[in-house]
Motif scaffolding. Structure first.
Motif, PDB file in Angstrom:
ATOM      1  N   THR A  62      -3.071  -8.092   5.987  1.00 15.81           N
ATOM      2  CA  THR A  62      -3.975  -7.084   5.433  1.00 15.81           C
ATOM      3  C   THR A  62      -5.007  -6.675   6.475  1.00 15.81           C
ATOM      4  O   THR A  62      -5.320  -5.488   6.638  1.00 15.81           O
ATOM      5  CB  THR A  62      -4.662  -7.611   4.161  1.00 15.81           C
ATOM      6  N   ARG A  63      -5.504  -7.675   7.214  1.00 17.60           N
ATOM      7  CA  ARG A  63      -6.492  -7.376   8.262  1.00 17.60           C
ATOM      8  C   ARG A  63      -5.898  -6.445   9.328  1.00 17.60           C
ATOM      9  O   ARG A  63      -6.570  -5.548   9.828  1.00 17.60           O
ATOM     10  CB  ARG A  63      -6.975  -8.691   8.889  1.00 17.60           C
ATOM     11  N   GLU A  64      -4.626  -6.660   9.654  1.00 14.05           N
ATOM     12  CA  GLU A  64      -3.983  -5.804  10.661  1.00 14.05           C
ATOM     13  C   GLU A  64      -3.921  -4.345  10.185  1.00 14.05           C
ATOM     14  O   GLU A  64      -4.113  -3.418  10.977  1.00 14.05           O
ATOM     15  CB  GLU A  64      -2.574  -6.312  10.980  1.00 14.05           C
ATOM     16  N   ILE A  65      -3.653  -4.153   8.911  1.00 11.44           N
ATOM     17  CA  ILE A  65      -3.593  -2.791   8.351  1.00 11.44           C
ATOM     18  C   ILE A  65      -4.988  -2.163   8.360  1.00 11.44           C
ATOM     19  O   ILE A  65      -5.185  -1.019   8.770  1.00 11.44           O
ATOM     20  CB  ILE A  65      -3.018  -2.839   6.920  1.00 11.44           C
ATOM     21  N   VAL A  66      -5.960  -2.955   7.912  1.00 15.71           N
ATOM     22  CA  VAL A  66      -7.339  -2.485   7.811  1.00 15.71           C
ATOM     23  C   VAL A  66      -7.904  -2.154   9.208  1.00 15.71           C
ATOM     24  O   VAL A  66      -8.643  -1.183   9.378  1.00 15.71           O
ATOM     25  CB  VAL A  66      -8.164  -3.579   7.075  1.00 15.71           C
ATOM     26  N   ALA A 109      -7.729   8.061  12.013  1.00 15.34           N
ATOM     27  CA  ALA A 109      -6.601   7.365  11.376  1.00 15.34           C
ATOM     28  C   ALA A 109      -5.858   8.419  10.567  1.00 15.34           C
ATOM     29  O   ALA A 109      -6.320   8.843   9.500  1.00 15.34           O
ATOM     30  CB  ALA A 109      -7.087   6.238  10.484  1.00 15.34           C
ATOM     31  N   LEU A 110      -4.747   8.870  11.119  1.00 20.02           N
ATOM     32  CA  LEU A 110      -3.932   9.887  10.455  1.00 20.02           C
ATOM     33  C   LEU A 110      -2.982   9.166   9.514  1.00 20.02           C
ATOM     34  O   LEU A 110      -2.095   8.443   9.963  1.00 20.02           O
ATOM     35  CB  LEU A 110      -3.163  10.656  11.541  1.00 20.02           C
ATOM     36  N   LEU A 111      -3.201   9.298   8.217  1.00 24.19           N
ATOM     37  CA  LEU A 111      -2.423   8.514   7.248  1.00 24.19           C
ATOM     38  C   LEU A 111      -1.503   9.420   6.430  1.00 24.19           C
ATOM     39  O   LEU A 111      -1.860  10.565   6.131  1.00 24.19           O
ATOM     40  CB  LEU A 111      -3.360   7.748   6.306  1.00 24.19           C
ATOM     41  N   GLU A 119      -7.836   5.680  -4.458  1.00 26.70           N
ATOM     42  CA  GLU A 119      -6.538   5.480  -5.104  1.00 26.70           C
ATOM     43  C   GLU A 119      -5.390   5.598  -4.090  1.00 26.70           C
ATOM     44  O   GLU A 119      -4.496   4.760  -4.039  1.00 26.70           O
ATOM     45  CB  GLU A 119      -6.329   6.524  -6.217  1.00 26.70           C
ATOM     46  N   GLU A 120      -5.413   6.684  -3.317  1.00 26.87           N
ATOM     47  CA  GLU A 120      -4.318   6.876  -2.353  1.00 26.87           C
ATOM     48  C   GLU A 120      -4.392   5.878  -1.209  1.00 26.87           C
ATOM     49  O   GLU A 120      -3.363   5.464  -0.663  1.00 26.87           O
ATOM     50  CB  GLU A 120      -4.306   8.327  -1.844  1.00 26.87           C
ATOM     51  N   LEU A 121      -5.608   5.455  -0.850  1.00 28.14           N
ATOM     52  CA  LEU A 121      -5.734   4.417   0.177  1.00 28.14           C
ATOM     53  C   LEU A 121      -5.159   3.095  -0.327  1.00 28.14           C
ATOM     54  O   LEU A 121      -4.492   2.366   0.413  1.00 28.14           O
ATOM     55  CB  LEU A 121      -7.206   4.232   0.586  1.00 28.14           C
ATOM     56  N   GLN A 127       1.804  -0.142   0.347  1.00 31.03           N
ATOM     57  CA  GLN A 127       3.094   0.132   1.000  1.00 31.03           C
ATOM     58  C   GLN A 127       3.190  -0.564   2.362  1.00 31.03           C
ATOM     59  O   GLN A 127       4.211  -1.158   2.704  1.00 31.03           O
ATOM     60  CB  GLN A 127       3.287   1.645   1.170  1.00 31.03           C
ATOM     61  N   GLU A 128       2.090  -0.500   3.110  1.00 30.40           N
ATOM     62  CA  GLU A 128       2.085  -1.137   4.428  1.00 30.40           C
ATOM     63  C   GLU A 128       2.185  -2.658   4.304  1.00 30.40           C
ATOM     64  O   GLU A 128       2.881  -3.315   5.081  1.00 30.40           O
ATOM     65  CB  GLU A 128       0.799  -0.758   5.183  1.00 30.40           C
ATOM     66  N   LEU A 129       1.473  -3.210   3.319  1.00 29.54           N
ATOM     67  CA  LEU A 129       1.479  -4.666   3.138  1.00 29.54           C
ATOM     68  C   LEU A 129       2.840  -5.148   2.645  1.00 29.54           C
ATOM     69  O   LEU A 129       3.358  -6.167   3.119  1.00 29.54           O
ATOM     70  CB  LEU A 129       0.363  -5.075   2.165  1.00 29.54           C
ATOM     71  N   ALA A 130       3.436  -4.402   1.711  1.00 29.94           N
ATOM     72  CA  ALA A 130       4.774  -4.788   1.223  1.00 29.94           C
ATOM     73  C   ALA A 130       5.772  -4.764   2.379  1.00 29.94           C
ATOM     74  O   ALA A 130       6.595  -5.677   2.521  1.00 29.94           O
ATOM     75  CB  ALA A 130       5.217  -3.851   0.095  1.00 29.94           C
ATOM     76  N   ALA A 131       5.692  -3.744   3.234  1.00 27.39           N
ATOM     77  CA  ALA A 131       6.609  -3.661   4.376  1.00 27.39           C
ATOM     78  C   ALA A 131       6.369  -4.813   5.347  1.00 27.39           C
ATOM     79  O   ALA A 131       7.316  -5.427   5.855  1.00 27.39           O
ATOM     80  CB  ALA A 131       6.430  -2.315   5.079  1.00 27.39           C
TER      81      ALA A 131
END
Ligand code: ZN
Length: 166
Positions: A62-66, A109-111, A119-121, A127-131
């Motif tokens: 999670t930290r890596e995504i954040v 950060a282009l998401l 909500e969208e974040l 999605q990123e964490l599940a992957a």
């Protein structure tokens, strides 16, 4: 899967600071920032290790995504009212009606989202964490994953979904 247990992580180090604005046709917020807090809940069965899933791994991934969003301006690349391009490789230009922002690309950060709402974040981080969990072979004991994103204390958007088995 029976999901009798859940673990919840909402540590200080799952905070990030970012600038954003919500925009849709006919409305745009001014650019502003939040100190976001991310929380993750993992539901699942107890594994032979006595855990549902390794807390440390959840926190690390999670930290890596954040970290990829922290101290940047969030730009929703799927917006239906923003025109986003790169006048040169080092810059991102965002246009909304008569307004134009030009930012250094490394500050952005282009998401792959339509609006930079909590909500969208939350769904994007989910999605990123599940992957990421999938690539660590850590999804098999997970029943559902829930990600919350708060723009400030006491008000969080939550995205929760069963994890697809494959
Ligand atoms: Zn905001």
């Amino acid at each position: 899967m029976k999901s009798e247990f859940s673990i919840h992580v909402a540590k200080e180090n799952l905070k990030f600071s970012a600038a954003h604005f919500i925009a849709y046709k006919g409305f745009r917020e001014p650019l502003h920032g939040h100190n976001y807090q991310v929380g993750v809940r993992v539901e699942g069965a107890l594994t032979h290790t006595g855990y549902v899933v390794d807390f440390g791994l959840i926190k690390k991934l999670t930290r890596e995504i954040v970290d990829r969003i922290d101290e940047r301006t969030i730009v929703p690349e799927r917006s239906d009212c923003l025109t986003i391009d790169r006048p040169n490789p080092g810059q991102v230009r965002i246009r909304y009606e008569d307004d134009e922002f030009v930012l250094p690309a490394r500050d952005v950060a282009l998401l792959p989202i339509v609006h930079s709402s909590a909500e969208e974040l939350a769904r994007y981080i989910w999605q990123e964490l599940a992957a990421a969990l999938g690539s660590h072979h850590a999804l098999s004991d997970v029943g559902a994953l829930e990600v919350s994103v708060a723009e400030g204390p006491g008000q969080a958007a939550i995205f929760r979904k069963e994890v697809g088995r494959d």
